[in-house]
Enzyme design. Sequence first.
Site, PDB file in Angstrom:
ATOM      1  N   ASP A   1       0.874  -1.189  -0.167  1.00  0.00           N
ATOM      2  CA  ASP A   1      -0.142  -0.003  -0.080  1.00  0.00           C
ATOM      3  C   ASP A   1       0.861   1.228  -0.057  1.00  0.00           C
ATOM      4  OD1 ASP A   1       0.588  -0.818   2.616  1.00  0.00           O
ATOM      5  OD2 ASP A   1      -0.842   0.594   3.447  1.00  0.00           O
TER       6      ASP A   1
ATOM      7  N   GLU B   1      -0.511  -2.097   5.049  1.00  0.00           N
ATOM      8  CA  GLU B   1       0.249  -1.894   6.459  1.00  0.00           C
ATOM      9  C   GLU B   1       0.171  -0.449   7.127  1.00  0.00           C
ATOM     10  OE1 GLU B   1       3.213  -0.960   8.792  1.00  0.00           O
ATOM     11  OE2 GLU B   1       3.239  -0.097   6.970  1.00  0.00           O
TER      12      GLU B   1
HETATM   13 NI    NI Z   1       6.571   1.045   5.569  1.00  0.00          NI
END
Ligand code: NI
Length: 393
Positions: free
Chosen positions: A83, A141
């Site tokens: 991401d 994340e």
């Molecule tokens: Ni990172």
Amino acid sequence: MSTTIPRSNLVSDDLEARAIAWRRHLHANPELSFEEYETSAFVEETLQSFGGLEIERPVGNAVVARLRGSRPGKTVALRADIDALPIVEENDVPYASTRPGVMHACGHDGHTAMLLGAAQLLVERREELAGEIVFVFQHAEELPPGGARGVVDSGVLAGIDMIAGVHLLSNLETGHVSAVPGSVMAAADLFTLDILGSGGHGAFPHECIDPIAVAAQVITNLQQVVSRETDPFDSVVISVTTLEAGTARNVIPGSARIGGTVRTLSLARREEVRDAMERVIAGVTSAHRATYRFDYEVGYDPVVNDRDASAALQRAVVAELGEEALVEVQPVMGGEDFSAYGALAPAVFFWVGSANEALGTTFPHHHPRFDIDEAALRHGIAVFARTALDALA
Ligand code: NI
């Protein structure tokens, strides 16, 4: 720069060139956490093109690919995050973000390219493998609750014997890799504290219970937890980052709200610090006749590297990049949801240096001018692949 950048022979020039192309494609087309639709489609298509992989979409935008070796043996998982961040890119490069306000400013495009590269390399060496390799391309994340928990809960990683995760590091020189046992990254928690007093006229404080005066005492005393109750070698951070109270300069408000973040390097310390904070808050508020509401939000667990898994990673670094490549990076107080995988199997999170002054790739992560030295991609591929080849020899 006098040091020569090591080049693993495990990775062909051809594969390195492909990894750079993948990374640039991803960099130009970033997507936010939990919205990685095109990214996951690209990862899936690229994995399909290698042949020989069993590809699953277990949860969210995660893509998981399984490579079965020619004989039974251990199962090793390798993880990259996919991401990007809500940042306006300020780099003037041909592969700059084409999506205003979204940017791969943490290097997850590089992580994804590394893991794709390792997958292609290992597919081509399937005959040598005794066991299985699971490639985990994890979504989200950057945004709690994160994607790792969902991947773990999906059961797709049941039975793994070890997991390794990679992160580029813009203050570590290209050619250096770190995989230290023990603490790597912190538990990243958040808190909100309401100080409840009794409002009234600013000219008559004795008729009120002033929550602002109490809040000031609480903020000051919370730092005592860090400076007077914590082993200086076991780092703790308590940062008060928001403070809201009042509506007029001649009115004492009824309440004040404090918010912030707490960072600790172990689960045990996290508990102790949370308890110490509440003890201080309860003591200070009651001393001044106020009451409180304390909301402590547990975030990502600390990343703690397993000893044996770290040793395996270190051997791979030395084998592929030489003794001089292996360095020890001190723990950082940032958080990472890679910690969720530690509950499944021995886990190791390793740093791959991507700092190169000459290329201008030393801006901090999450900076609008963050970029990487793409030579680091080859290092990440080599370490991932060598770790798996050795584990499944
Ligand atoms: Ni990172």
